[in-house]
Scaffold this active site. Structure first.
Site, PDB file in Angstrom:
ATOM      1  N   ASN A  79      64.116 -26.810  50.982  1.00 56.47           N
ATOM      2  CA  ASN A  79      63.930 -26.361  50.492  1.00 56.47           C
ATOM      3  C   ASN A  79      63.546 -24.607  50.217  1.00 56.47           C
ATOM      4  O   ASN A  79      62.892 -23.984  50.969  1.00 56.47           O
ATOM      5  CB  ASN A  79      62.676 -27.273  49.847  1.00 56.47           C
ATOM      6  CG  ASN A  79      62.534 -27.408  48.565  1.00 56.47           C
ATOM      7  OD1 ASN A  79      62.875 -26.290  47.754  1.00 56.47           O
ATOM      8  ND2 ASN A  79      60.748 -28.115  47.750  1.00 56.47           N
ATOM      9  N   ARG A 107      67.644 -28.855  47.938  1.00 52.87           N
ATOM     10  CA  ARG A 107      67.277 -28.634  46.797  1.00 52.87           C
ATOM     11  C   ARG A 107      67.896 -27.729  46.098  1.00 52.87           C
ATOM     12  O   ARG A 107      67.212 -26.420  46.100  1.00 52.87           O
ATOM     13  CB  ARG A 107      65.857 -28.595  46.792  1.00 52.87           C
ATOM     14  CG  ARG A 107      65.133 -29.100  45.539  1.00 52.87           C
ATOM     15  CD  ARG A 107      63.812 -28.364  45.640  1.00 52.87           C
ATOM     16  NE  ARG A 107      62.699 -28.716  44.547  1.00 52.87           N
ATOM     17  CZ  ARG A 107      62.304 -28.165  43.469  1.00 52.87           C
ATOM     18  NH1 ARG A 107      61.174 -27.365  44.815  1.00 52.87           N
ATOM     19  NH2 ARG A 107      61.618 -28.218  42.192  1.00 52.87           N
ATOM     20  N   HIS A 144      61.875 -31.616  38.618  1.00 56.93           N
ATOM     21  CA  HIS A 144      60.937 -32.686  39.646  1.00 56.93           C
ATOM     22  C   HIS A 144      62.145 -34.329  39.411  1.00 56.93           C
ATOM     23  O   HIS A 144      61.514 -34.895  39.415  1.00 56.93           O
ATOM     24  CB  HIS A 144      59.920 -33.110  38.360  1.00 56.93           C
ATOM     25  CG  HIS A 144      58.908 -32.297  38.745  1.00 56.93           C
ATOM     26  ND1 HIS A 144      57.807 -32.290  38.677  1.00 56.93           N
ATOM     27  CD2 HIS A 144      57.954 -31.667  39.717  1.00 56.93           C
ATOM     28  CE1 HIS A 144      56.759 -30.946  38.345  1.00 56.93           C
ATOM     29  NE2 HIS A 144      57.441 -30.307  39.671  1.00 56.93           N
ATOM     30  N   ARG A 164      50.241 -23.774  34.521  1.00 53.55           N
ATOM     31  CA  ARG A 164      50.687 -23.534  33.553  1.00 53.55           C
ATOM     32  C   ARG A 164      50.195 -24.413  32.376  1.00 53.55           C
ATOM     33  O   ARG A 164      49.404 -25.191  32.244  1.00 53.55           O
ATOM     34  CB  ARG A 164      52.276 -24.375  33.621  1.00 53.55           C
ATOM     35  CG  ARG A 164      53.345 -23.771  34.399  1.00 53.55           C
ATOM     36  CD  ARG A 164      54.381 -24.047  34.637  1.00 53.55           C
ATOM     37  NE  ARG A 164      55.296 -23.899  35.823  1.00 53.55           N
ATOM     38  CZ  ARG A 164      55.419 -24.549  37.155  1.00 53.55           C
ATOM     39  NH1 ARG A 164      55.532 -26.006  36.795  1.00 53.55           N
ATOM     40  NH2 ARG A 164      56.513 -24.206  37.850  1.00 53.55           N
ATOM     41  N   GLU A 221      60.429 -36.540  48.070  1.00 50.39           N
ATOM     42  CA  GLU A 221      61.902 -35.987  48.159  1.00 50.39           C
ATOM     43  C   GLU A 221      62.616 -35.514  48.896  1.00 50.39           C
ATOM     44  O   GLU A 221      63.908 -35.485  48.867  1.00 50.39           O
ATOM     45  CB  GLU A 221      60.850 -34.382  46.821  1.00 50.39           C
ATOM     46  CG  GLU A 221      60.754 -34.796  45.458  1.00 50.39           C
ATOM     47  CD  GLU A 221      59.984 -34.063  44.876  1.00 50.39           C
ATOM     48  OE1 GLU A 221      58.662 -33.888  45.251  1.00 50.39           O
ATOM     49  OE2 GLU A 221      60.502 -32.746  43.835  1.00 50.39           O
TER      50      GLU A 221
END
Ligand code: AMP
Length: 404
Positions: free
Chosen positions: A10, A94, A183, A244, A387
């Site tokens: 990743n 990823r 996601h 965010r 993940e």
């Protein structure tokens, strides 16, 4: 010797996270992280997970991703897990943005790299770093399949009614403005694991997945296929997140440009990095926010209330989208650990068949578990996301593993 290992990478702009898994037993062999790549204070933390090995840390400058991956390879080799091993079947990467085109994990070739590059305008922060990771790994092991697993792929099943913004179609298409969602690897894994928890096949269940980490997104999954998700063209849309804003009236941007004379870059920074929980109360860690609330901090209480209000609106919206809901499931850092968030998110939704059992909700447990009272019409669950395992599983399946 059968190759059963998968290295999952990743790559961020200045970081490289990795895990080495053996897919025979779905076991983790090693994990680690290189931080601050390109700075003088780079740091590599490597943890072998077999044979009782201890974590090792290395400081000093690591110039680029190439040097970072070579340093990781050296650490792995020290544990007898070198990347030149014939047991390594593939490297799974990823990749944040796969646009409309990548609906499945994909073996990387030059054409795939070119397409990921073409998507940089819609993922300027992420795709360049992901590309660097793939190119670096490819140069280290050119003979090995490199597989790109896209954060957007699971959401490509969304109908046009959910994926399109209500703006001029030609402008939207010309500039690829649509709702992609992110996601996806987590939503895919968690929705499937929830079906398993309920003892059903994914095709049989409708699930609302709430991925609440520092970034946060919700998705509505009907029979194993995503039909709506809260993030859009970028990860900015939707839920209140750590830094965010999530949903706002787009006219806020025009207003700030006109009235506060802020530049586009400044507004981008404001909404992505200085908003959400951190903008509302100065902290983005839910543990700290709960502590501040316990001490009577009103800003922290308001930040929590806004976070929950938005979450509840999405649960209601996705209930309506799905029509019938079998489970609402919480995952990621906040979703897996913050019992007060789970309790508040479903409070007052008994008419929808939703409730949590206070004792089950408060219990701390590692695995997937139900937290709704026995006999509830809709299950409420906590399912830890994974993940890396999902990327490894998809990668291994694509390169021909897992069939035996
Ligand atoms: P993630 O992005 O999934 O790694 O989630 C990171 C976030 O999870 C942190 O910013 C915290 O807000 C939250 N978190 C982690 N552990 C806990 C905990 N024990 N209680 C509440 N929130 C937590």
């Amino acid at each position: 010797m059968t190759a059963t290992r998968v290295l999952v990478l990743n790559s961020g702009s200045s970081s490289l996270k990795y895990q080495l898994l053996d897919m025979r037993e779905r076991a983790r062999l090693a994990t680690g992280l290189v931080e601050r790549i390109g700075e003088r204070t780079s740091r590599l933390k490597h943890t072998p997970l077999t044979g009782g090995g201890e974590s090792r840390e290395r400081g000093g400058p690591i110039a680029d991703h190439d040097a970072a991956l070579k340093a990781v390879a050296a650490e792995l080799a020290q544990d007898g897990l070198g990347l030149d091993s014939p047991e390594l079947a593939a490297i799974g990467h990823r990749v944040v943005h796969g646009g409309k085109r990548f609906t499945e994990p994909t073996v990387v070739d030059d054409a795939v790299l070119a397409e990921i590059e073409r998507l940089i305008p819609v993922a300027p922060l992420h795709n360049p770093a992901n590309l660097t990771g793939i190119r670096t790994a490819r140069s280290l092991r050119p003979d090995l399949p490199q597989v790109a697993v896209f954060d957007t792929a699971f959401h490509t099943t969304m109908p046009e009614s959910a994926a399109r913004y209500a703006i001029d179609v030609e402008t939207a298409d010309r500039h690829r403005v649509r709702r992609y969602g992110f996601h996806g690897t987590s939503h895919a894994y968690v929705s499937r694991a929830t079906a398993e928890l309920l003892g059903k096949a994914p095709e049989e269940v409708n699930v609302i997945v709430l991925h609440l980490g520092n970034g946060a997104s919700a998705s509505a999954v009907r029979g194993g296929r995503c039909v709506d998700t809260s993030m859009g063209l970028t990860p900015l849309e939707g839920l209140v997140m750590g830094t965010r804003s999530g949903d706002i009236d787009p006219a806020v941007i025009f207003h700030l440009a006109r009235v506060a004379e802020m530049s586009i870059a400044e507004i981008d920074d404001l909404l992505n990095k200085k908003s959400g929980l951190v903008g509302l109360c100065g902290d983005n860690d839910m543990r700290e926010i709960r502590r501040m609330i316990d001490e009577g901090d009103e800003r922290a209480q308001l930040a929590f209330d806004i976070y929950i209000h938005r979450l509840k609106k999405y649960i209601g919206a996705y209930y309506a989208v799905l029509g019938r809901v079998d489970a609402v499931v919480f995952t990621a850092g906040v979703g897996e650990n913050a019992a007060p968030v789970r309790e508040a998110a479903v409070a007052g939704l008994e008419q929808l068949g939703l409730a949590v059992d206070p004792e089950l909700n408060a219990a701390r447990g590692g695995g997937a578990r139900l937290i709704s009272p026995a006999g509830s019409r809709v299950a409420v669950a906590v399912v830890p996301t994974d993940e890396e395992l999902e990327i490894a599983t998809q990668t291994y399946a694509l390169v021909g593993g897992g069939g035996d």
